[in-house]
Design a protein around this motif. Sequence first.
Motif, PDB file in Angstrom:
ATOM      1  N   ASN A  34     103.234  52.874  35.773  1.00  0.00           N
ATOM      2  CA  ASN A  34     103.595  51.458  35.588  1.00  0.00           C
ATOM      3  C   ASN A  34     102.500  50.648  34.882  1.00  0.00           C
ATOM      4  OD1 ASN A  34     101.705  51.437  37.634  1.00  0.00           O
ATOM      5  ND2 ASN A  34     102.767  49.904  38.890  1.00  0.00           N
ATOM      6  N   ALA A  35     101.456  51.312  34.378  1.00  0.00           N
ATOM      7  CA  ALA A  35     100.373  50.592  33.691  1.00  0.00           C
ATOM      8  C   ALA A  35     100.880  50.003  32.374  1.00  0.00           C
ATOM      9  CB  ALA A  35      99.218  51.541  33.425  1.00  0.00           C
ATOM     10  N   LEU A  36     100.249  48.889  31.976  1.00  0.00           N
ATOM     11  CA  LEU A  36     100.658  48.197  30.755  1.00  0.00           C
ATOM     12  C   LEU A  36      99.508  48.215  29.743  1.00  0.00           C
ATOM     13  CD1 LEU A  36     102.295  45.104  32.500  1.00  0.00           C
ATOM     14  CD2 LEU A  36     103.490  47.055  31.421  1.00  0.00           C
ATOM     15  N   PRO A  37      99.834  48.057  28.472  1.00  0.00           N
ATOM     16  CA  PRO A  37      98.740  47.951  27.500  1.00  0.00           C
ATOM     17  C   PRO A  37      97.968  46.651  27.750  1.00  0.00           C
ATOM     18  CG  PRO A  37     100.892  48.183  26.407  1.00  0.00           C
ATOM     19  CD  PRO A  37     101.157  47.978  27.859  1.00  0.00           C
ATOM     20  N   PRO A  38      96.673  46.619  27.458  1.00  0.00           N
ATOM     21  CA  PRO A  38      95.893  45.395  27.691  1.00  0.00           C
ATOM     22  C   PRO A  38      96.307  44.295  26.717  1.00  0.00           C
ATOM     23  CG  PRO A  38      94.590  46.989  26.464  1.00  0.00           C
ATOM     24  CD  PRO A  38      95.875  47.678  26.825  1.00  0.00           C
ATOM     25  N   VAL A  39      96.212  43.044  27.188  1.00  0.00           N
ATOM     26  CA  VAL A  39      96.582  41.918  26.320  1.00  0.00           C
ATOM     27  C   VAL A  39      95.336  41.052  26.097  1.00  0.00           C
ATOM     28  CG1 VAL A  39      98.038  39.874  26.089  1.00  0.00           C
ATOM     29  CG2 VAL A  39      98.941  41.940  27.206  1.00  0.00           C
ATOM     30  N   GLU A 109      77.592  48.289  30.951  1.00  0.00           N
ATOM     31  CA  GLU A 109      77.499  46.912  30.449  1.00  0.00           C
ATOM     32  C   GLU A 109      78.512  46.678  29.325  1.00  0.00           C
ATOM     33  OE1 GLU A 109      75.500  44.552  31.671  1.00  0.00           O
ATOM     34  OE2 GLU A 109      75.976  43.024  30.185  1.00  0.00           O
ATOM     35  N   THR A 110      78.621  47.648  28.428  1.00  0.00           N
ATOM     36  CA  THR A 110      79.560  47.501  27.308  1.00  0.00           C
ATOM     37  C   THR A 110      80.992  47.474  27.833  1.00  0.00           C
ATOM     38  OG1 THR A 110      78.005  48.776  25.969  1.00  0.00           O
ATOM     39  CG2 THR A 110      80.211  48.461  25.066  1.00  0.00           C
ATOM     40  N   LEU A 111      81.292  48.383  28.744  1.00  0.00           N
ATOM     41  CA  LEU A 111      82.638  48.421  29.326  1.00  0.00           C
ATOM     42  C   LEU A 111      82.925  47.127  30.098  1.00  0.00           C
ATOM     43  CD1 LEU A 111      82.403  52.114  30.477  1.00  0.00           C
ATOM     44  CD2 LEU A 111      84.233  51.243  28.999  1.00  0.00           C
ATOM     45  N   GLY A 112      81.913  46.624  30.818  1.00  0.00           N
ATOM     46  CA  GLY A 112      82.092  45.378  31.578  1.00  0.00           C
ATOM     47  C   GLY A 112      82.382  44.205  30.657  1.00  0.00           C
ATOM     48  N   SER A 113      81.776  44.215  29.479  1.00  0.00           N
ATOM     49  CA  SER A 113      81.992  43.113  28.532  1.00  0.00           C
ATOM     50  C   SER A 113      83.441  43.037  28.066  1.00  0.00           C
ATOM     51  CB  SER A 113      81.098  43.292  27.299  1.00  0.00           C
ATOM     52  OG  SER A 113      79.747  43.331  27.672  1.00  0.00           O
ATOM     53  N   LEU A 114      84.125  44.178  28.100  1.00  0.00           N
ATOM     54  CA  LEU A 114      85.529  44.200  27.671  1.00  0.00           C
ATOM     55  C   LEU A 114      86.377  43.213  28.465  1.00  0.00           C
ATOM     56  CD1 LEU A 114      86.159  48.047  27.454  1.00  0.00           C
ATOM     57  CD2 LEU A 114      86.466  46.436  25.556  1.00  0.00           C
ATOM     58  N   ASN A 115      86.029  43.033  29.739  1.00  0.00           N
ATOM     59  CA  ASN A 115      86.858  42.190  30.598  1.00  0.00           C
ATOM     60  C   ASN A 115      86.848  40.724  30.155  1.00  0.00           C
ATOM     61  OD1 ASN A 115      87.557  44.420  32.273  1.00  0.00           O
ATOM     62  ND2 ASN A 115      85.487  44.313  33.106  1.00  0.00           N
ATOM     63  N   TRP A 116      85.810  40.364  29.383  1.00  0.00           N
ATOM     64  CA  TRP A 116      85.761  39.012  28.829  1.00  0.00           C
ATOM     65  C   TRP A 116      86.938  38.775  27.905  1.00  0.00           C
ATOM     66  CZ3 TRP A 116      80.273  37.085  27.271  1.00  0.00           C
ATOM     67  CH2 TRP A 116      79.377  37.296  28.320  1.00  0.00           C
ATOM     68  N   LEU A 117      87.391  39.832  27.249  1.00  0.00           N
ATOM     69  CA  LEU A 117      88.490  39.674  26.279  1.00  0.00           C
ATOM     70  C   LEU A 117      89.821  39.449  26.993  1.00  0.00           C
ATOM     71  CD1 LEU A 117      87.508  42.409  23.666  1.00  0.00           C
ATOM     72  CD2 LEU A 117      86.814  40.015  23.764  1.00  0.00           C
ATOM     73  N   LEU A 118      89.882  39.860  28.260  1.00  0.00           N
ATOM     74  CA  LEU A 118      91.075  39.589  29.075  1.00  0.00           C
ATOM     75  C   LEU A 118      90.910  38.274  29.835  1.00  0.00           C
ATOM     76  CD1 LEU A 118      91.666  43.063  30.843  1.00  0.00           C
ATOM     77  CD2 LEU A 118      92.544  42.295  28.632  1.00  0.00           C
ATOM     78  N   ARG A 119      89.677  37.792  29.878  1.00  0.00           N
ATOM     79  CA  ARG A 119      89.286  36.648  30.723  1.00  0.00           C
ATOM     80  C   ARG A 119      89.603  36.926  32.188  1.00  0.00           C
ATOM     81  NH1 ARG A 119      88.976  31.016  27.652  1.00  0.00           N
ATOM     82  NH2 ARG A 119      88.446  30.407  29.766  1.00  0.00           N
ATOM     83  N   ILE A 147      89.678  48.872  26.194  1.00  0.00           N
ATOM     84  CA  ILE A 147      90.528  48.959  27.386  1.00  0.00           C
ATOM     85  C   ILE A 147      91.777  49.714  26.970  1.00  0.00           C
ATOM     86  CG2 ILE A 147      91.899  47.648  29.056  1.00  0.00           C
ATOM     87  CD1 ILE A 147      89.793  45.506  29.026  1.00  0.00           C
ATOM     88  N   THR A 148      92.164  50.666  27.792  1.00  0.00           N
ATOM     89  CA  THR A 148      93.324  51.481  27.433  1.00  0.00           C
ATOM     90  C   THR A 148      94.581  51.048  28.179  1.00  0.00           C
ATOM     91  OG1 THR A 148      92.665  53.088  29.115  1.00  0.00           O
ATOM     92  CG2 THR A 148      91.932  53.508  26.862  1.00  0.00           C
ATOM     93  N   ALA A 149      94.422  50.507  29.398  1.00  0.00           N
ATOM     94  CA  ALA A 149      95.603  50.149  30.190  1.00  0.00           C
ATOM     95  C   ALA A 149      95.198  49.248  31.354  1.00  0.00           C
ATOM     96  CB  ALA A 149      96.280  51.418  30.731  1.00  0.00           C
TER      97      ALA A 149
END
Length: 215
Positions: A34-39, A109-119, A147-149
């Motif tokens: 049930n995972a969705l693509p990241p927005v 750190e790089t992976l954590g920064s991705l979450n900024w793009l999702l806010r 982010i993959t999902a």
Amino acid sequence: MSTENHHRDDRDRRERPKSAAAEPAPPSLVPPPNALPPVRHPDAPAPGELLGSHYDHCFGCGEGQPHGLHLQARAGDGVTITAEFTVQSAHQGAPGLAHGGVLATALDETLGSLNWLLRVIAVTGRLETDFVRPVPVGTVLFLQAEITAVAGRKIYSRAQGRIGGPDGPVAVRAQALFIEVKVEHFTENGRADEIRAVMSDPDQIRRVRAFEVNP
Ligand SMILES: CCCCCCCC(=O)SCCNC(=O)CCNC(=O)[C@H](O)C(C)(C)COP(=O)(O)OP(=O)(O)OC[C@H]1O[C@@H](n2cnc3c(N)ncnc32)[C@H](O)[C@@H]1OP(=O)(O)O
């Protein structure tokens, strides 16, 4: 075949193709059906924009950490990030080589920064790292992450770090699961002195960014 050639062949076999890190992941790192693509959030930093440090004392990106990584991350297209980190003498494990834990920090750190793009505020739940090539002191590590999902609070992502240039050979890679949390995760668990210092910062943007939320 010489030992050196044998090792090189072995490494090349372990390298993934450039874009799709398609090796099987452990079950907890496989997005559920049930995972969705990241927005990408509409107010996320524009592609190419430097994110800047979110917290001066962060070991990964903070400018106030003399031995920190001083990693600089930049928003990419979609839900991707690129980042650079130069291995310093303080980051050694074996003589002249980067410590594996420091390299894992750069990936985290790089992976954590991705979450900024999702806010979204999220913390690392699981981080699986492959160390493919030794990384000498003085090397610039060129990181790419995506982010993959997303499945509820769970955010699945992967990253790789190359040496010798942005298109050089892969030296490290990781797959991760970040879990969305509320700001209370930090305010209720962090040491009181640091939380007080952040909360009393008159700069509202710095206050919010300290907890990893992109303003
Ligand atoms: C720009 C910013 C850069 C920052 C980069 C740095 C990022 C970091 O390093 S953050 C610091 C390191 N991480 C931490 O300190 C986190 C410590 N752990 C925790 O606080 C908690 O375990 C936490 C919040 C992750 C999860 O706890 P909780 O909120 O109770 O959620 P919980 O119900 O256990 O788990 C939620 C889901 O995630 C899954 N999950 C949680 N942890 C894991 C794990 N380690 N492995 C696999 N799955 C996990 C659970 O199975 C559950 O799945 P489902 O919803 O399908 O049942």
